[in-house]
Design an enzyme around this catalytic site. Structure first.
Site, short mmCIF file in Angstrom:
data_model
loop_
_atom_site.label_atom_id
_atom_site.label_comp_id
_atom_site.label_asym_id
_atom_site.label_seq_id
_atom_site.Cartn_x
_atom_site.Cartn_y
_atom_site.Cartn_z
N HIS A 82 0.84 -1.20 0.00
CA HIS A 82 0.00 0.00 0.00
C HIS A 82 0.87 1.24 0.00
O HIS A 82 1.85 1.33 0.74
CB HIS A 82 -0.91 0.02 1.23
CG HIS A 82 -1.79 1.23 1.26
ND1 HIS A 82 -2.98 1.30 0.57
CD2 HIS A 82 -1.63 2.45 1.86
CE1 HIS A 82 -3.52 2.49 0.74
NE2 HIS A 82 -2.73 3.20 1.52
N ASP A 161 -14.80 2.76 7.78
CA ASP A 161 -13.72 3.56 7.17
C ASP A 161 -14.22 4.34 5.97
O ASP A 161 -13.86 5.49 5.77
CB ASP A 161 -12.56 2.67 6.74
CG ASP A 161 -11.55 3.46 5.93
OD1 ASP A 161 -10.92 4.36 6.52
OD2 ASP A 161 -11.42 3.24 4.72
N ARG A 168 -13.79 12.83 6.75
CA ARG A 168 -12.52 13.51 7.04
C ARG A 168 -12.13 14.41 5.88
O ARG A 168 -11.63 15.52 6.09
CB ARG A 168 -11.42 12.48 7.30
CG ARG A 168 -11.53 11.84 8.69
CD ARG A 168 -10.65 10.61 8.79
NE ARG A 168 -9.27 10.91 8.50
CZ ARG A 168 -8.41 10.04 7.95
NH1 ARG A 168 -8.81 8.83 7.62
NH2 ARG A 168 -7.18 10.41 7.74
N SER A 183 -7.29 4.04 9.06
CA SER A 183 -7.96 3.92 7.77
C SER A 183 -7.23 2.92 6.87
O SER A 183 -7.83 1.98 6.34
CB SER A 183 -8.02 5.29 7.10
OG SER A 183 -8.54 5.18 5.80
N LYS A 187 -8.42 -1.37 6.33
CA LYS A 187 -8.74 -1.87 4.99
C LYS A 187 -7.80 -3.00 4.59
O LYS A 187 -8.21 -4.03 4.07
CB LYS A 187 -8.56 -0.74 3.96
CG LYS A 187 -9.81 0.08 3.74
CD LYS A 187 -9.65 1.00 2.55
CE LYS A 187 -8.55 2.01 2.75
NZ LYS A 187 -8.99 3.39 2.76
#
Lengths: 435, 435
Positions: A82, A161, A168, A183, A187
């Site tokens: 990620h 989320d 947000r 967050s 995920k």
């Protein structure tokens, strides 16, 4: 338990218990806790912080707010990568088939871009027919079968989320290390993976502007992974210039395909190999970076990595021929040459502004409702430290609309800085943090 | 201008410009800015504060979010009094007719209580027929005609405050000096008044727990008044014990009527006279407190103050006979004697808990939807420093429901503290701040 009391505690810098965080996330997911109460929480958490326990509890409860992918007794090593997001960052696209071609499994749930350029999903969808909306069952089956599957965040995955992220964005509470950690990690951990490599970006094109902040975020995410018994490595990489040459959706697919053929830009290859090496080491496929690099070179040279990319295209409903025939990719025919206004070394990019320039051409979204034009973007031919003469082509802008072009050009002008002094050498990978 | 940028500035402790506050309040009033964005603002403002300019701009824009009452070229001196709220605080009810009987005009827009006991409107409505829902035209006419009118916050008055107040209650952002200032002052300045007396409460039954905080709030509100060319005086008064003897809606009306007949408790008379004296001095009716006190004594002795109360009852649709015939007031028949559990001086009240005890009997609302029972409440016969013997009647609880009674009794037990040592003398008025 009352949400007002939880808000009061965080407002007054007190630590929330596990039970309070369970109440918060369950209530928000069910709708008993309203968006405005959650917005007040997000601002209080942003300003007063969450400690390691609170962040871990928040991550865990957000993960549990929806389905957690279950690969059952599948024996393959499941790993994902990620990135916290940058300009020209298409690394996932060459990385996934390259690593999968080495026998590791990558179930990747990605996001769409908001702010500057498109996200991984937008890039993939620029190949005609590419379908990222697979069910979780298809996701599991495809991963097992070909070693990779790339889908969007479905309604079943971390709904808390999904709601909180949109909130947000609307309430200027994005850049909080704890909230970003929860967050991302909720995920990723919902994907059912055993290992995770994080690419934490720092610099003028990243959320995190200092290495110090990037390291804090990296450490926060690595700590959560450790608490949940996953192997996590974070690489801190430099976003002081765009990654690769291409910015824009189908242009980035083209560059990803080129990388899988051994012809990609040096920085794309470098970062893909380094992140990929971490994944292979976690999986036990190799012991050292050098071994991994050699294996990657082999998989590219043999065409196995490219074949894996074609398998992915096919599994997602796109034409695998696109890998070799770039005329299948929608690339704008109109081109504009962006020239150097003076002689000098390129000493600085305002990388975020380069991204905004591409967005103004149509490659990204200003608001969630905007529709991306997959054909437009920027090919940036120069890097930090390159010397240019006045009138040299610094970038080629691919565009469809003259008005958008002029906005993009204007923005790009302010994003590149020249000087007669050569800058210090650019370093792509700045640090690495292991669990 | 984008709301996200305004939120980011306040989040990062930057000062908001007038234009930004105009954008914020206009957008919130129109609905372009959502509740969740305003909640994030409220939390950021709570934690990072608003300076004097920001608070003044917020107050002014909230005032302008709706109608501002216009008395045109009316020559009477228009003045109001506002209390930040306490237990047993019915001062407005004897004060308004008393001051009006001296030739000063009081257009009073009041609130309902949330948390412990009822607000001024709830108390007035306990007199059968009393209608607080008059139009702004009726409000102006009645004030001109009889010198007083008491209504609720209509939809036209400060709608931004109405929305924001409910939001703050739900998001634990109430106790902010800047936000309290803007809320109170926007409403009061929308009344079209020239002078304002503020009763800022401090102690165990008030929002503000320390004299220091109360003084800050008082100074903040006085400063806003000055900026807007109004004469404002703030009195800081002690809420370490309930005001008067009665807590509960019709019981407090009875006590107010008694006060107007010269038979009220000493503290009610004292505070009514002191706040009233400030109002008469602003209006130029008297020069000193002593003159004011003498005038008040005269107006009570002559029955003029009482007559004014009857005029108010009549103008609002209630039976003026209620002033003399308390059987018209709904007062619960069931009574419970609350006894001293030991010998000793009363050294401390947890005043808020006394209020909660009355609320549990039915005299206040736990949530906005709760319906108040006007007949129930507490008559508290003892004050701080009083000596009681075990078994003496400390309070009489007026109740309708045995279950509610037992909750109220339980709560009251924990709210009164006894000791063999006489406490230091109670001081009602602690400070005064002029503009």
């Amino acid at each position: 338990m009352r949400i007002q009391d939880i808000l009061r505690k965080k407002r007054d810098k007190e630590k929330l218990t596990k039970e309070e965080i369970v109440f918060l996330i369950n209530g928000y997911t069910s709708g008993d806790i309203t968006d405005y109460q959650m917005a007040a929480f997000a601002m209080a958490a942003f300003l007063n912080g969450l400690d390691a326990d609170e962040t871990a509890n928040l991550t865990f409860e957000m993960m549990k707010s929806g389905s957690v992918v279950d690969f059952g007794d599948f024996k393959g090593f499941l790993v994902d990568k990620h990135s916290t997001g940058g300009v020209g960052d298409k690394i996932s696209i060459p990385l996934a088939p390259l690593v999968a071609s080495c026998g590791v499994y990558i179930p990747m749930i990605s996001g769409r871009g908001l702010g500057h350029t498109g996200g991984t999903l937008d890039k993939l969808e620029s190949v005609p027919g590419f379908n990222v909306n697979l069910s979780l069952e298809q996701f599991i089956e495809t991963t097992k079968e070909i070693g990779v599957c790339l889908i969007g965040q479905t309604a079943e995955i971390t709904p808390a989320d999904k709601k909180l992220y949109a909130l947000r964005d609307a309430t200027s509470t994005v850049e909080s290390i704890s909230l970003i950690t929860a967050s991302i990690m909720s995920k990723k951990l919902a994907e059912g993976i055993k290992g995770l490599v994080l690419d934490v970006k720092v610099g003028t094109g990243a959320f995190m502007k200092t290495v110090e902040d990037a390291r804090k975020l990296a450490e926060s995410m690595v700590a959560i992974g450790k608490k949940m018994d996953r192997t996590v490595t974070a690489v801190i990489s430099n976003m002081d210039q765009p990654l690769g040459e291409m910015i824009g959706n189908s242009l980035e697919m083209l560059e990803s395909f080129e990388t899988l053929k051994g012809r990609g830009p040096a920085d794309i290859k470098d970062l893909t190999f380094r992140l990929g090496a971490e994944m292979l080491k976690m999986a036990g496929v190799v012991k050292t970076d050098e071994e991994a690099f050699q294996l990657f070179e082999k998989k590219i040279a043999s065409g196995e990595a490219g074949e894996k990319m074609k398998e992915i295209l096919k599994a997602h409903g796109a034409d695998p021929k696109a890998f070799d025939d770039y005329s299948i990719l929608p690339i704008a025919e109109k081109k504009y040459s962006f020239l150097a206004p003076e002689d000098g070394y390129i000493t600085k990019f305002n990388t975020e502004e380069v991204g905004v320039s591409a967005m103004l051409l149509g490659a990204g979204r200003k608001t969630k409702e905007d529709i991306i034009d997959p054909s437009v973007g920027i090919a940036l031919h120069k890097k930090l430290g390159d010397y240019v003469k006045k009138g040299d082509v610094v970038a080629t802008l691919y565009y469809q609309d003259d008005n958008k072009l002029s906005q993009g050009v204007d923005r790009l002008k302010g994003a590149i800085f020249y000087s007669s002094e050569k800058p210090v050498e650019f370093k792509l990978v700045l640090d690495k943090i292991h669990s």
